[in-house]
Structure formats: structure tokens, C-alpha cells
Design a protein around this motif. Sequence first.
Motif, PDB file in Angstrom:
ATOM      1  N   PRO A 117       0.794  -1.137   0.030  1.00  0.00           N
ATOM      2  CA  PRO A 117      -0.080  -0.063   0.088  1.00  0.00           C
ATOM      3  C   PRO A 117       0.786   1.264  -0.061  1.00  0.00           C
ATOM      4  O   PRO A 117       2.079   1.231   0.184  1.00  0.00           O
ATOM      5  N   THR A 131      -3.319   5.176   0.676  1.00  0.00           N
ATOM      6  CA  THR A 131      -4.198   3.974   0.731  1.00  0.00           C
ATOM      7  C   THR A 131      -5.275   3.974   1.832  1.00  0.00           C
ATOM      8  O   THR A 131      -4.612   4.072   2.957  1.00  0.00           O
ATOM      9  N   GLU A 137      -9.906   1.110   4.521  1.00  0.00           N
ATOM     10  CA  GLU A 137     -10.765  -0.020   3.709  1.00  0.00           C
ATOM     11  C   GLU A 137     -10.141  -0.508   2.640  1.00  0.00           C
ATOM     12  O   GLU A 137     -10.191  -1.646   2.427  1.00  0.00           O
ATOM     13  N   GLU A 138      -9.036   0.128   1.915  1.00  0.00           N
ATOM     14  CA  GLU A 138      -8.476  -0.486   0.859  1.00  0.00           C
ATOM     15  C   GLU A 138      -7.327  -1.180   1.157  1.00  0.00           C
ATOM     16  O   GLU A 138      -7.187  -2.389   0.728  1.00  0.00           O
ATOM     17  N   CYS A 153       1.043   0.540  -4.976  1.00  0.00           N
ATOM     18  CA  CYS A 153      -0.048   0.823  -5.522  1.00  0.00           C
ATOM     19  C   CYS A 153      -0.488   2.441  -6.134  1.00  0.00           C
ATOM     20  O   CYS A 153       0.143   3.324  -5.734  1.00  0.00           O
TER      21      CYS A 153
END
Length: 220
Positions: free
Chosen positions: A99, A103, A106-107, A215
Motif C-alpha cells: 500500500p 491507501t 478500507e483499501e 499501488c
Amino acid sequence: MGASQTRTESKYQDLADRTGFSPEQIKNLHKRFQHLSGNEDTISRANLNSIPALANNPIKKQIIEAFFDKRNQHQDEVGSFGEIGFEQFLMVMSHFRPPTLKTTEEEKEALRKEKLRFLFNMHDTDNDGTITLEEYRKVVEELLSKSGAIGLEAAKAIADAAMLEVASTNVPHMAPDDFYEGITFEHFEQILQGLEMESRMHIRFLDVDTTTMRCGKSTS
């Protein structure tokens, strides 16, 4: 040439939307894929088996099989491919993305669940939704016996003991002669609860280190 470049950029952007990698990261991964495949459209298990960085990995077989497991393609399919193309290769690589600071919680939770499912699939080798004692034993045996620290019989004993401990934890009222069918994904989540895996689960080969492939688009 301009039209061709536009199509390529559009394709990379589509893959970026589906995987979380940036177009630049996808471009770099495509170069690695071409190197691995010998500029062919697909790669086989033999291609991955020849990677020097995986040579001494005790779970080399499971890692390679994960790339050909249909369950890891973000689709409701089971079974395995004989060979995979770049998009399928990229889908598997996306499971190793860490991440970013942006981020959301929830992600992060969704990312964690995705990584756990990927690990679960690696050990659930017969696609039946459970990790049986035999499957679990094989993994532990390979991890322990190939390390050279202990012998095969000792590895088997440790695997059996560990599986029984898992069984007693997940099914506390199980009678001594009850048969434990195996670890379900829900049990697997419970076993690894509290273990920080969002950024620790990564892969490195062909000079590609997914710890640096976060990400979304790169801010550098």
C-alpha cells in the motif's frame, strides 16, 4: 507509429486501472516479461523454473504454480493454465503490491484479504477450499527439510503437531477421534490475524522488486 503508440498507452492505462500499477511500472514489467519469455507472447513453467533467484527457494514449486492458477486472475475460475500471457502475469504480480500512504483503511483491508487469499490458494493445491493436513505437511516439510536444519521425519512430526494445534484452536470441542477436514479460508484469516502482511508480502526476481512498486502512480 503514432496510432500504435496511442493504442499501447491506452492498453497500459487499462491494465493500470485493473492492477493498481502505474503505466510506467507496467511498461517496465513488460520488458521483464519479454526477457523471461524470449520475446514470445507467453511464458511456461519452464521459463519461471529457470530463474536463478528462485533456485534455492523451498517453496519454489508453489510460487511457480501460483502464476498459472486461474484463481489468482481476479475471476471466479478454478484450474490452471498451461502457459500465461503478459496480462495474466501482471494480474499475479499485482498481488504483491504494497500500500501507499494514500491507501485508505478500507483499501488496506481489501488488499490484505487479497494477499491472504493468494497465500491460501498456494497451499490449497487441489482447489477444494481447504488446506488439508497433507497439503500443510508438504509445505512445512519443504520449508524445514530443505533448510538443512532437520530431517524429513522431524519435519513431518512438526507439521502434524502444528496442524493439530490449528484444529484444536479452530474447533475447540473436537473429540480425540474426530477427523479434521482442514483449514478453511476463514480459519486461515483467523490464524494470521494481527500479522502485518500488506507490505511484507513481496517477490523479487529478474531485478524486479515489488516492494518499490506501490499501488497507484509513482510520486517520484
